[in-house]
Scaffold this active site. Structure first.
Site, short mmCIF file in Angstrom:
data_model
loop_
_atom_site.label_atom_id
_atom_site.label_comp_id
_atom_site.label_asym_id
_atom_site.label_seq_id
_atom_site.Cartn_x
_atom_site.Cartn_y
_atom_site.Cartn_z
N GLY A 97 0.89 -0.81 -0.27
CA GLY A 97 0.05 0.32 0.09
C GLY A 97 0.67 1.10 0.24
O GLY A 97 2.05 0.90 -0.06
N SER A 98 -0.08 2.12 0.88
CA SER A 98 1.10 3.79 0.45
C SER A 98 2.41 3.71 1.20
O SER A 98 3.06 5.02 1.25
CB SER A 98 0.16 4.48 0.64
N SER A 99 2.55 2.66 2.32
CA SER A 99 3.86 3.39 3.29
C SER A 99 5.14 3.37 1.98
O SER A 99 6.64 3.63 1.60
CB SER A 99 4.48 1.58 3.35
#
Length: 710
Positions: free
Chosen positions: A402-404
């Site tokens: 995801g966005s990490s």
């Protein structure tokens, strides 16, 4: 007148000479007789007094070496606490003679040894140990002539293993029922089975586990009656922290398993014997060449039958060198406890998870040196309802982050020139013809710049970087035109500079390199840009965030800090043989100002962005990135998907202090429920392991200060 007189004189002289010849012959015969007598006497002396030694020398065969394995090196944590040690155990060994030994001889030896020792104490285990084939082999040794007569004419022409198998096949169940398979007999067969497994002139452990003092003493007392049997002090690995970090420490083969048969040529070429114990996983395997030590070398003298008649140690053995790990076992134990507690709490929160949550993982490393400070993974077995520490999952399991990983996407945009510092991009969703609209997790504004995109975690910003990178012309709800499929590889090449999608280089025999998607559709490039296509390990995420924290320098992660010589004094550690300096694998290909820009964006994530609510009031200045990736779970019945449940992979990366990072971490919680705000397990783990690190560091510093004052 004179002639007769002369003839008479000649006759007298001839008679005199004839009388002298027998005398000389007699003297010669006497001398020869005396010489032969002396030889016979000498031969008799040799035969009677020195015959055994002379025959021994005649029959002796030199150059029959044997090497005895030594205890392996120990392992310490970074505070020099012993993690892995060696525990001495008594053992009985069998060393087959040079020319081998017949099965009947081994049977006789097993019968003699069975009088003094029980190999397997548990009767049920003993019965499982002895197979039907073992029983048939025993029956054959007792009745081989009868079995030979049962073979057909065709079977009799077989050779080697095929002939032997035919002989065993000729033995029936009725034959086996004629023997009373008592525990004593099964014990003897278990011993013979171990004798059969031995290799020539290589000591084979017949029994060490569970041997009693009395058994050991009995065998030692009767060694003269047990040819090629010996009593020795063997050793086993001892783990002072039980299961903590166990999956990374690795395993070794038993003395009877020996070297892996599939790699036997490699090991034999490097001085191993068949029964040598070797590392088969983890650090035991990775540092086998260090831990193995120098074996004790013994020169055996054998007779022509291969029996050992003398031995001499020609080289003293030395146990293996010691490893000092980067791991702090106190921190590691605390990490395991934290991860399990938070996983239990999340699973027990039935309102928040859909019955799929099973794992939680975390890695802490020093971003400047690459030293791994702790790696923890806890798994919940839903069938057994058991929790277990399985740290290896941080290196082997891959999950969409995801966005990490958006920091890598923004830096890719800088590196390729599709954005620059302060570039604003449209925040509206992306909709390609025939597909669903893809947008950010919430309305974040009409347009954002690069810092805001990281702070607020914009999916749209990342997708527009990907579109620019692909060179495609985008019109809402229209097909993409001029899409460059090479943009997948371009983006991944930049991601690899952070350790995403490639091996980190950690000093373990195996690590996963992530799962790379294989469908090069434009929509997948968009998903790739915000972490919902390719999958990475927790260790890869830790290296990624460490690279950003370390001003763009990607450092190889390490589990071993030093190699030291062994010492015999208890409680002391030997001198350093080798120490490992930080190894920079690459520098991210962007100007330092861009790294600083992303670092500022990561700082804002924790102070005013997506992590601020969870980390408000935290005592240490943090930077990093949150992540949530949709992770569909499919219910399959009769080969068909009957239901799809959407879960979330929750991820969190961070480092502290943000202005001078000394620790960086990654947390991955796959298949969590759909409401991370109700159960922020990744934030809980991140905060607690960060506090544990600094508490341990500050406590240690305080202890050092007190020692200095004293």
């Amino acid at each position: 007148m004179n002639q007769p007189i002369q003839l008479k004189k000649n006759r007298k002289q001839m008679k005199k000479k004839k009388s002298q010849i027998p005398l000389r012959l007699n003297i010669l015969f006497i001398v020869i007789f005396l010489i032969f007598s002396l030889l016979i006497v000498q031969l008799g002396i040799v035969q009677i007094l020195n015959g055994e030694e002379a025959q021994r020398q005649i029959n002796a065969t030199e150059n029959t070496p044997s090497e005895k394995p030594v205890p392996r090196g120990k392992m310490y944590d970074n505070n020099y606490n012993i993690i892995v040690d060696n525990k001495p155990v008594k053992a009985i060994t069998y060393t087959p003679p040079k020319n081998g030994e017949s099965a009947k001889k081994r049977l006789e030896l097993a019968e003699d040894l069975a009088k003094f020792v029980t190999v397997i104490k548990d009767k049920e285990e003993l019965k499982e140990k002895i197979t039907e084939r073992d029983k048939k082999e025993y029956y054959y040794l007792l009745n081989n002539e009868e079995i030979q007569e049962r073979l057909t004419e065709e079977e009799s022409t077989l050779e080697g293993g095929e002939l032997y198998q035919a002989q065993l096949d000729a033995i029936t169940e009725a034959d086996l029922e004629t023997i009373s398979w008592t525990d004593e007999l099964l014990n003897m067969l278990a011993i013979k089975k171990e004798l059969d497994a031995a290799y020539q002139l290589s000591p084979h452990v017949v029994v060490n586990e569970g041997i009693t003092e009395e058994e050991y003493a009995q065998v030692a007392e009767h060694l003269s009656e047990l040819p090629n049997i010996d009593v020795v002090v063997d050793w086993e690995r001892e783990y002072n922290y039980e299961d903590t970090f166990r999956s990374f420490l690795g395993n070794i083969s038993s003395s009877n398993e020996g070297i892996p048969r599939e790699n036997s040529e490699f090991y034999l070429a490097n001085g191993y014997t068949w029964n040598d114990r070797v590392g088969t996983s983890g650090l035991e395997q990775q540092y086998e060449h260090v831990l193995r030590g120098r074996k004790e070398k013994t020169q055996f003298t054998t007779d022509t039958q291969g029996n050992v008649i003398d031995s001499e140690i020609v080289a003293e053995g030395e146990r293996g060198k010691d490893l000092v790990l980067t791991i702090n076992m106190e921190l590691q134990e605390e990490m395991d406890r934290i991860v399990e507690e938070e996983l239990r709490a999340a699973i027990n929160n039935s309102g928040n998870n859909n019955g799929y949550l099973e794992d939680a993982q975390a890695v802490i490393m020093n971003p400047q040196t690459g030293e791994i400070l702790g790696m923890s993974a806890v798994h919940y077995d839903r069938e057994k309802k058991e929790y277990s520490v399985q740290g290896h999952r941080t290196v082997y399991d891959s999950h969409m982050p995801g966005s990490s990983m958006k920091g890598a996407t923004v830096l890719t945009g800088y590196a390729t020139g599709v954005i620059d510092i302060g570039t604003y991009l449209d925040e509206s969703g992306i909709k390609i013809a025939g597909t669903k609209e893809i947008k950010s997790h919430a309305y974040l504004g009409s347009a954002l710049n690069d810092l805001q995109a990281l702070e607020k975690s914009s999916n749209a910003y990342m997708m527009r970087i990907a579109l620019r990178l692909s060179g495609a012309s985008y019109v809402r709800d229209q097909p993409l035109r001029n899409f460059d499929f090479n943009s997948f590889q371009t983006m991944r090449n930049h991601y690899e500079q952070f350790g995403l999608g490639t091996k980190t280089g950690i000093d373990l025999p195996f690590e996963a390199s992530g799962v790379i998607g294989t469908n090069p559709q434009a929509g997948n490039l968009l998903h790739l840009s915000f972490g919902q296509y390719d999958a990475y390990t927790t260790l890869q995420l830790a290296q990624y965030v460490s690279t950003i924290a370390n001003d763009g320098y990607r450092v190889r992660p390490r589990l071993v800090k030093e190699i030291r010589d062994p010492v015999s004094t208890e409680g002391e550690i030997g001198p350093v043989v080798d120490s490992f300096e930080p190894e920079v694998l690459n520098k991210v290909g962007v100007d330092d100002k861009y790294i600083k820009r992303v670092q500022e964006g990561f700082r804002r994530v924790y102070t005013s962005g997506t992590a601020a609510g969870q980390w408000r009031g935290f005592p240490y200045p943090m930077a990093g990135k949150t992540g949530t990736a949709e992770n569909p779970q499919y219910v399959v019945e009769n080969g068909k998907v009957v239901r799809t449940t959407m879960t979330h992979n929750l991820t969190l990366v961070g480092y502290a202090p943000y202005d001078n990072p000394e620790m960086a971490f990654a947390v991955v919680v796959p298949k969590n429920g759909t409401s991370s705000s109700r159960n922020p397990i990744h934030h809980n783990i991140g905060k607690r392991i960060t506090e544990a690190y600094f508490d341990l560091k500050n406590g240690k510093q305080q202890d050092n200060d007190e020692d200095d004052e004293e």
